[in-house]
Structure formats: C-alpha cells, structure tokens
Write an enzyme that holds these catalytic residues in place. Sequence first.
Site, PDB file in Angstrom:
ATOM      1  N   HIS A 140       0.797  -1.237   0.000  1.00 16.64           N
ATOM      2  CA  HIS A 140       0.000   0.000   0.000  1.00 16.64           C
ATOM      3  C   HIS A 140       0.829   1.288   0.000  1.00 16.64           C
ATOM      4  O   HIS A 140       0.789   2.083   0.933  1.00 16.64           O
ATOM      5  CB  HIS A 140      -0.998   0.018   1.144  1.00 16.64           C
ATOM      6  CG  HIS A 140      -0.484  -0.405   2.497  1.00 16.64           C
ATOM      7  ND1 HIS A 140       0.701   0.035   3.040  1.00 16.64           N
ATOM      8  CD2 HIS A 140      -1.035  -1.237   3.421  1.00 16.64           C
ATOM      9  CE1 HIS A 140       0.868  -0.494   4.233  1.00 16.64           C
ATOM     10  NE2 HIS A 140      -0.168  -1.272   4.492  1.00 16.64           N
ATOM     11  N   ASP A 192      -6.281  -3.718   0.386  1.00 11.70           N
ATOM     12  CA  ASP A 192      -6.115  -3.542   1.835  1.00 11.70           C
ATOM     13  C   ASP A 192      -7.491  -3.495   2.507  1.00 11.70           C
ATOM     14  O   ASP A 192      -7.746  -2.683   3.402  1.00 11.70           O
ATOM     15  CB  ASP A 192      -5.312  -2.287   2.160  1.00 11.70           C
ATOM     16  CG  ASP A 192      -4.836  -2.241   3.612  1.00 11.70           C
ATOM     17  OD1 ASP A 192      -4.991  -3.256   4.317  1.00 11.70           O
ATOM     18  OD2 ASP A 192      -4.334  -1.185   4.034  1.00 11.70           O
ATOM     19  N   HIS A 227     -14.321  -2.970   9.661  1.00 10.79           N
ATOM     20  CA  HIS A 227     -14.570  -2.662  11.065  1.00 10.79           C
ATOM     21  C   HIS A 227     -16.072  -2.556  11.272  1.00 10.79           C
ATOM     22  O   HIS A 227     -16.794  -2.065  10.383  1.00 10.79           O
ATOM     23  CB  HIS A 227     -13.908  -1.346  11.474  1.00 10.79           C
ATOM     24  CG  HIS A 227     -12.403  -1.390  11.439  1.00 10.79           C
ATOM     25  ND1 HIS A 227     -11.666  -2.117  12.340  1.00 10.79           N
ATOM     26  CD2 HIS A 227     -11.512  -0.802  10.604  1.00 10.79           C
ATOM     27  CE1 HIS A 227     -10.374  -1.966  12.065  1.00 10.79           C
ATOM     28  NE2 HIS A 227     -10.260  -1.180  11.014  1.00 10.79           N
TER      29      HIS A 227
END
Length: 439
Positions: A235, A308, A312
């Site tokens: 990333h 990535d 959550h």
Amino acid sequence: MSGIVLTGGGVLTPRGEVRADVLIEGGRVAAVGPHLEGTGARAGRQVIDVSGLVVGPGFVDLHVHLREPGHEWKEDITSGSQAAAAGGFTAVVAMPNTDPPTDSGHLARYISDRGRQAGLVTVIPAGCVTMGMQGLRLSHLDDLFDAGVRIFTDDGVTVADSGLLRRAMEYLQSRGGVIAQHAEDSGLGRGGHMHEGRVSSLLGMGGIPAEAETVIVARDLAVAEMTGAAYHVQHISCAGTLELIEAARRRGVNVTAEVTPHHLWFSEEQVLSMDPVAKMYPPLRTPADIEALRDGLREGVIDAVATDHAPHAAHEKDVPFEEAPKGVTGLETAFSAVRTVLDPDPRLLFERMSVTPATIASLDGHGNWIEPGIPANLVVVDWHERWTPEVFLSKSANCLFAGVPLAGRVRFTILDGRLTHDSARLDMPALSQGPGGLR
C-alpha cells in the site's frame, strides 16, 4: 447442469482481445472460438450471453483482512469471500494479523481450509515474519512455507529490526518466498492520525509524514539488495516511494509494489469532514502524491492494485476520528474505482489487477489470459455500466466509495468453472450462506 458457455463477449486472450465464445467444462476453459453456444445447449450447459461485456482472468488481491480467526464480528472468511466474489476476485491473500497471528503452519492451513469450505474464492494465507508479530524472533518460516505460504509480512506493523529482516530475507530467498512490508517508521509516525501537512495543521491533529514510509522503504531496499530477496512494498502512498523503487530497479533489486484504490482517489482533504471512515494507514496524502501514484500504476512502477480491505464494525468507527481504528473496505468496489479513475485499456487494468498479482503470489491457476486448458477462474465485467455502491456483502460498510458514482461493474465471477457471483442474482444460494449477506 454441466459446464458453462459464455457467448459474444470480448475475450482477453494471449493474442489480445477477440470477440468469441468461451466453453467451460471440468473446471477449465475447454474452447475459445465462434459459435460455441450450440454445443452448450445440446450438452445441457448453462449458456450466458455476455455480448458487449469483457471476459478476463479473475482478479487477484494481494492484501485483504478477513479477520478470522479472532475478530469475526468485523468479517469472517465466508463473508469476506462473498465480498471478494462480488468484486470479481477469484483469489485473495489473507493478511496474518489475526488473533492468534498466522505465525505457524497449522494456522495457515486453517485459513486455507476455511476458504475451501466457503468455496467462493481461493484464499491464500500470508504468514507472519516474526512470532506473534512482536518483532523479536522469526516465525516458523519453514513450517509456513510448507503450508503453502509464499508471502510473509507483519502487516499492520513494520519489521523494525534490520538484522531480523535480513535473516528472513536470506531464508526466503533460498526458497522463493516474498517479504512484504507495511512500511512505516514507528517513531516518525508516533501520535499521528493522518498525513502530516496543510490539513493536519488546519485541524490541529497529529500527522504522519511521508518520510515515515520512505525511510523504511529505503532501508528495506538496501537489505533486499544485500540478500537478493524478493521484496514487496505494501500500500504505497507517496511519490518518494516511487522514486526509491525506480532507482532500486535500475540497480537490479527484485522489488514489486502495490497501491490501493483509495490512495488513487482521495487526498488528505477527505479528512476535513472528520469522518472516521477516512482514517487508514498509510494515510491519505496530497494531490501531488495521487497523481504520482496514478502515473506509477499506468507506467508499471507500481505492479499491482491491492485493496487492503480492512473491515470494522459500525460501532467501532462511530467514534471521534482520533479514537477510530484505521482501515477501509474495498473488495466490492476495487475494479470500478480503478476503471473510473484511470480509464485504462482493459488489458492494462487486468495486468495490474489479475496477471501480475498472481505472478507475485505464485498462483499458477489464476491470472492467466484466456485460452483452452487454463483453470476457469474468470470475471465478466461491463466496462461502461454506471452505478453507485450503496449496499455491501461484506459484514462491514466502512467504504470510502459508498455513494460515489463509478463506471464499470462486475457482472459474473467464475471459480474453478462454477458461477460464484451474478450481479443480477445476489440471492444465489452460494452467496447467501454464512453470517454475511446483503446489508
């Protein structure tokens, strides 16, 4: 029903894009050519009209967080596989920062087995470089390699000990593994929540300078040059990293790199809203960095797109920005985001999202231009459809592309000759199993 025939699409073959039908049987591409729909109908195969669509190798994601084991309320391997299939992926590399971390072979085998049980994408575990991701001693690298791990990373933290990193590189160089690094100097990034620059100054918020990334990448490239190891930068977020990679390649260093869709799109200005969805590491940086990353991806300095994907739960992000966990989801929007922002030739996009990632991960069965005999791991996309992401199959919806109009959409995904995603039928049995689902 035995087999599938895709009719009338633009098929990405080793010779370029051709208008053809694709016959799939026995989990492989059996034929590519004209007028195959008749053989499909006579044999009782499923015939799918893909006229006006592009048929290519399924996407491969080098960097996803499936959260299992240990954090299944955010995501699990089944729900993450559902999201991946909806995004056109046929293979994903699962990061090892689980609970417990994937630092031994039996844990890697558990993740692979759970992926096979879900049956929607090939799930390849990455392994930790150090035990427990503590940075003190090497993990069971040989055991992990024997369990099928080829990418080793302590993603989420940086391997800070240069001597330990050297030992890992030397061992993996001899076996053919790849060291992948989350490049962030912990001292330079300490106390930071976003890019250090104009916007962090306006907000009075602690920042993470671009040098936190480049300092680590420069060191790692020196160690990779010393050892001859394959090194992969995860990333990347800033122009300075691109310059280091270009210089290292001129010296013969074996280095590859990935970029996320959100770093191709959004700058530090996104944080002015104080929406915790915009918090991730590395942070969103400057417009100049975005332009450099886009150019780097087009030109091949950056080898691959990786999401990535970092789910959550809603309550975890529903807190003040500084208290929120870092990370955004991206599996279901990756193709469309890259297609929209770069407007590339289809072949270039598939090179960056399928062919090259499969090569980096040593996945022979994925990322193959379409021809008879290859495993039928394919995706069919509408290059021109306009849509706005609003609902997700992932358990989590912390996606920066929610509500953003995009061009290009995944229509069908095929794994081992089986249809795993149909955008017109999100209630397919294969997509309704497990605790995920439309949300």
